[in-house]
Write an enzyme that holds these catalytic residues in place. Sequence first.
Site, PDB file in Angstrom:
ATOM      1  N   LYS A 103      31.076  -9.594  25.515  1.00 54.37           N
ATOM      2  CA  LYS A 103      30.230 -10.751  25.181  1.00 54.37           C
ATOM      3  C   LYS A 103      28.935 -10.697  25.996  1.00 54.37           C
ATOM      4  O   LYS A 103      28.441  -9.603  26.276  1.00 54.37           O
ATOM      5  CB  LYS A 103      31.020 -12.048  25.382  1.00 54.37           C
ATOM      6  CG  LYS A 103      32.333 -12.008  24.586  1.00 54.37           C
ATOM      7  CD  LYS A 103      33.027 -13.335  24.446  1.00 54.37           C
ATOM      8  CE  LYS A 103      34.288 -13.137  23.601  1.00 54.37           C
ATOM      9  NZ  LYS A 103      34.997 -14.378  23.332  1.00 54.37           N
ATOM     10  N   ASN A 162      35.507  -6.676  24.220  1.00 59.38           N
ATOM     11  CA  ASN A 162      34.259  -7.361  23.874  1.00 59.38           C
ATOM     12  C   ASN A 162      33.756  -8.079  25.126  1.00 59.38           C
ATOM     13  O   ASN A 162      34.291  -9.120  25.505  1.00 59.38           O
ATOM     14  CB  ASN A 162      34.527  -8.353  22.731  1.00 59.38           C
ATOM     15  CG  ASN A 162      33.307  -9.194  22.401  1.00 59.38           C
ATOM     16  OD1 ASN A 162      32.215  -8.955  22.925  1.00 59.38           O
ATOM     17  ND2 ASN A 162      33.483 -10.177  21.530  1.00 59.38           N
ATOM     18  N   HIS A 169      31.736 -12.138  14.499  1.00 58.90           N
ATOM     19  CA  HIS A 169      32.484 -12.829  15.562  1.00 58.90           C
ATOM     20  C   HIS A 169      32.317 -14.341  15.387  1.00 58.90           C
ATOM     21  O   HIS A 169      31.236 -14.816  15.032  1.00 58.90           O
ATOM     22  CB  HIS A 169      31.986 -12.380  16.943  1.00 58.90           C
ATOM     23  CG  HIS A 169      32.915 -12.818  18.025  1.00 58.90           C
ATOM     24  ND1 HIS A 169      32.915 -14.103  18.517  1.00 58.90           N
ATOM     25  CD2 HIS A 169      33.904 -12.170  18.673  1.00 58.90           C
ATOM     26  CE1 HIS A 169      33.870 -14.215  19.428  1.00 58.90           C
ATOM     27  NE2 HIS A 169      34.483 -13.044  19.547  1.00 58.90           N
ATOM     28  N   GLU A 221      40.980 -13.450  14.905  1.00 57.10           N
ATOM     29  CA  GLU A 221      40.759 -14.187  16.152  1.00 57.10           C
ATOM     30  C   GLU A 221      40.744 -15.689  15.861  1.00 57.10           C
ATOM     31  O   GLU A 221      39.693 -16.231  15.459  1.00 57.10           O
ATOM     32  CB  GLU A 221      39.424 -13.789  16.776  1.00 57.10           C
ATOM     33  CG  GLU A 221      39.306 -12.328  17.109  1.00 57.10           C
ATOM     34  CD  GLU A 221      38.273 -12.076  18.210  1.00 57.10           C
ATOM     35  OE1 GLU A 221      38.602 -11.333  19.130  1.00 57.10           O
ATOM     36  OE2 GLU A 221      37.163 -12.639  18.157  1.00 57.10           O
ATOM     37  N   SER A 269      42.516 -14.854  23.951  1.00 59.92           N
ATOM     38  CA  SER A 269      43.276 -15.027  25.200  1.00 59.92           C
ATOM     39  C   SER A 269      44.351 -13.955  25.410  1.00 59.92           C
ATOM     40  O   SER A 269      45.394 -14.222  26.002  1.00 59.92           O
ATOM     41  CB  SER A 269      43.884 -16.427  25.276  1.00 59.92           C
ATOM     42  OG  SER A 269      42.848 -17.402  25.350  1.00 59.92           O
ATOM     43  N   GLU A 272      31.904 -16.635  17.432  1.00 59.62           N
ATOM     44  CA  GLU A 272      30.836 -17.264  18.226  1.00 59.62           C
ATOM     45  C   GLU A 272      29.508 -17.189  17.468  1.00 59.62           C
ATOM     46  O   GLU A 272      28.725 -18.132  17.480  1.00 59.62           O
ATOM     47  CB  GLU A 272      30.761 -16.601  19.612  1.00 59.62           C
ATOM     48  CG  GLU A 272      31.931 -17.048  20.480  1.00 59.62           C
ATOM     49  CD  GLU A 272      32.398 -16.042  21.510  1.00 59.62           C
ATOM     50  OE1 GLU A 272      31.696 -15.055  21.775  1.00 59.62           O
ATOM     51  OE2 GLU A 272      33.504 -16.265  22.058  1.00 59.62           O
ATOM     52  N   GLY A 279      39.061 -17.633  24.536  1.00 61.85           N
ATOM     53  CA  GLY A 279      38.560 -18.102  25.824  1.00 61.85           C
ATOM     54  C   GLY A 279      39.236 -19.362  26.329  1.00 61.85           C
ATOM     55  O   GLY A 279      38.765 -19.985  27.277  1.00 61.85           O
TER      56      GLY A 279
HETATM   57  O1  G3P Z   1      36.263 -10.906  20.692  1.00 60.33           O
HETATM   58  C1  G3P Z   1      37.211 -11.217  21.674  1.00 60.33           C
HETATM   59  C2  G3P Z   1      37.400 -12.644  21.848  1.00 60.33           C
HETATM   60  O2  G3P Z   1      36.694 -13.521  21.109  1.00 60.33           O
HETATM   61  C3  G3P Z   1      38.568 -13.140  22.575  1.00 60.33           C
HETATM   62  O3  G3P Z   1      38.082 -13.623  23.772  1.00 60.33           O
HETATM   63  O4  G3P Z   1      38.214 -14.211  26.131  1.00 60.33           O
HETATM   64  O5  G3P Z   1      39.858 -15.152  24.503  1.00 60.33           O
HETATM   65  O6  G3P Z   1      39.987 -12.759  25.114  1.00 60.33           O
HETATM   66  P1  G3P Z   1      39.096 -13.971  24.955  1.00 60.33           P
END
Ligand code: G3P
Length: 249
Positions: A12, A10, A96, A166, A212, A98, A172
């Site tokens: 983003k 993703n 998602h 998630e 993460s 976000e 992140g």
């Molecule tokens: O959709 C993937 C996500 O929200 C995870 O993001 O940067 O923590 O891998 P990240």
Amino acid sequence: MGRKFIVGGNWKCNGTTEEVKKIVATLNQGEVPSEDVVEVVISPPFVFLPLVKSLLRSDFHVAAQNCWVKKGGAFTGEISGEMLVNLGIPWVILGHSERRALLGESNEFVGDKVAYALGQGLKVIACVGETLEQREAGSTMDVVAAQTKAIADKINDWTNVVIAYEPVWAIGTGKVATPAQAQEVHADLRKWFQANVSAEVAESIRIMYGGSVSGANCKELAAKSDVDGFLVGGASLKPEFIDIINSAT
Ligand code: G3P
């Protein structure tokens, strides 16, 4: 039959045309298992979907990061499921965290989106997950179950749905869920499907972990029996994404 491992990238709201070309070139050179073993889905921002689709190796597939809840029309700024199908985009990520948090997408709205997208023939990665406050309050499974139920209320056929668990606190932040934490929620979700949908769906539905995930932590997470893949944000923009794809084997 076992559940096929699935890894999604993703991207983003990231990338320029030049960066996109570079990332795709890296992906195209990566040595990974065949698509019979691992399914790979790359999700760039809408504007880069045609470019990525045209450049990307044919064993990797493309996903949109969102789509509108119904047929297009007077919905300024939205992209409809029909448009994705028209462009030959097979997958869409919906719900998602976000979008839930920043754009106020409710469980019911996400359920409606999933139902509409499936009706258009799209395959859906449906995201669920709790915030830190919810985890600390002990309500992780209630939250995740309510998010999943809102989808179950709108669909009967789960064949083309993959769940992405998630935890919001892991996204992140560099604070990845431990393999045990991920396994616990994935196993509980499977129990939820068993009790509320069917034993067949509980057994066959794939549950990705996201939050993460990196080249360094993916192997241990992938070893857990109910972790069927990853939805990767930050690390999907980097060469280590190839290592994450390879964590399945
Ligand atoms: O959709 C993937 C996500 O929200 C995870 O993001 O940067 O923590 O891998 P990240």
